[in-house]
Scaffold this active site. Structure first.
Site, PDB file in Angstrom:
ATOM      1  N   TYR A  27       0.821  -1.225   0.000  1.00 38.65           N
ATOM      2  CA  TYR A  27       0.000   0.000   0.000  1.00 38.65           C
ATOM      3  C   TYR A  27       0.850   1.269   0.000  1.00 38.65           C
ATOM      4  O   TYR A  27       0.324   2.372  -0.068  1.00 38.65           O
ATOM      5  CB  TYR A  27      -0.940  -0.003   1.230  1.00 38.65           C
ATOM      6  CG  TYR A  27      -0.181  -0.067   2.536  1.00 38.65           C
ATOM      7  CD1 TYR A  27       0.220  -1.296   3.066  1.00 38.65           C
ATOM      8  CD2 TYR A  27       0.173   1.087   3.216  1.00 38.65           C
ATOM      9  CE1 TYR A  27       0.953  -1.353   4.239  1.00 38.65           C
ATOM     10  CE2 TYR A  27       0.896   1.036   4.386  1.00 38.65           C
ATOM     11  CZ  TYR A  27       1.286  -0.192   4.896  1.00 38.65           C
ATOM     12  OH  TYR A  27       2.022  -0.241   6.053  1.00 38.65           O
ATOM     13  N   GLU A 100      11.695  -3.154   5.565  1.00 40.68           N
ATOM     14  CA  GLU A 100      10.588  -2.613   6.364  1.00 40.68           C
ATOM     15  C   GLU A 100      10.907  -2.625   7.867  1.00 40.68           C
ATOM     16  O   GLU A 100      10.000  -2.550   8.690  1.00 40.68           O
ATOM     17  CB  GLU A 100       9.317  -3.439   6.098  1.00 40.68           C
ATOM     18  CG  GLU A 100       8.885  -3.481   4.639  1.00 40.68           C
ATOM     19  CD  GLU A 100       8.511  -2.121   4.067  1.00 40.68           C
ATOM     20  OE1 GLU A 100       7.827  -1.346   4.754  1.00 40.68           O
ATOM     21  OE2 GLU A 100       8.940  -1.824   2.934  1.00 40.68           O
TER      22      GLU A 100
HETATM   23  C1  SIN Z   1       4.009  -1.008   1.876  1.00 39.63           C
HETATM   24  O1  SIN Z   1       4.370  -0.363   0.897  1.00 39.63           O
HETATM   25  O2  SIN Z   1       3.159  -1.937   1.748  1.00 39.63           O
HETATM   26  C2  SIN Z   1       4.573  -0.772   3.243  1.00 39.63           C
HETATM   27  C3  SIN Z   1       4.979   0.626   3.532  1.00 39.63           C
HETATM   28  C4  SIN Z   1       6.124   1.144   2.715  1.00 39.63           C
HETATM   29  O3  SIN Z   1       7.136   0.455   2.563  1.00 39.63           O
HETATM   30  O4  SIN Z   1       6.026   2.278   2.209  1.00 39.63           O
END
Ligand code: SIN
Length: 192
Positions: A27, A100
């Site tokens: 997301y 992450e």
């Molecule tokens: C994601 O993109 O799903 C997690 C948050 C990010 O790394 O910006």
């Protein structure tokens, strides 16, 4: 404000321990910065969560002394969050856990491809109790912090503008992201 490290906690996570394929719901930057292998990808959404620039970034889009802001998911009963789902093999989690690591935990959630097609997948969410969580702030304040932050992965403003553009391509409406992106553009236009 301080950074977190969730690698050890995520590696203890045994959701899908015996699976040879896992659907990852993306997301944020995982939608547009795809530095991992995948077998298939499809637009998808999850229910009961909103995307918010409430997580601090000390390692990618900011520094330990001047963190940027990146998105996390916040529980909200009526909300729906659109993004991209990637079918990956479990080995890819070593790379993703490292990327992450500043506060994000792997969470098992229902990933929807349509009102009639859903399955259990994984999502990286930075929960409110993590030490890098910054929380809510007025849009103008969030945008100002983003406009003037950068870190080893580049300018925080690029994170926002690339996310807004990727959501536009997916035809996902996200008022929070688009409002922050508009204000960030306004700050950048004023740069000397
Ligand atoms: C994601 O993109 O799903 C997690 C948050 C990010 O790394 O910006």
């Amino acid at each position: 404000m301080c950074s977190a490290n969730t690698i050890a906690e995520n590696q203890k996570n045994n959701h899908f321990a015996n699976a040879d394929r896992v659907w990852l719901f993306a997301y944020g930057s995982l939608i547009y910065k795809v530095d991992f292998p995948y077998l298939e990808r499809k637009p998808a959404y999850i229910q009961h969560y909103s995307r918010r620039f409430w997580q601090g970034s000390h390692d990618h889009r900011g520094t330990p002394d001047a963190p940027g802001r990146v998105v996390t998911l916040i529980q909200e009963q009526e909300a729906r969050c659109g993004g991209m789902a990637y079918c990956i093999t479990p080995e890819v989690f070593t790379h993703l856990d490292h990327r992450e690591k500043n506060g994000y935990l792997r969470v098992k959630l229902a990933v929807h491809f349509s009102p009639h097609e859903q399955l259990e997948g994984l999502v990286y969410i930075a929960p409110e109790h993590n030490s890098a969580f910054l929380g809510a702030a007025p849009i103008a304040q969030i945008a100002k912090q983003i406009a003037f932050s950068s870190g080893p992965s580049g300018r925080n403003s690029d994170y926002v503008l690339q996310l807004a553009s990727a959501l536009g391509e997916l035809e996902v409406q996200d008022e929070h992201v688009f409002a922050v992106a508009d204000q960030v553009r306004a700050y950048l236009d004023c740069e000397p």
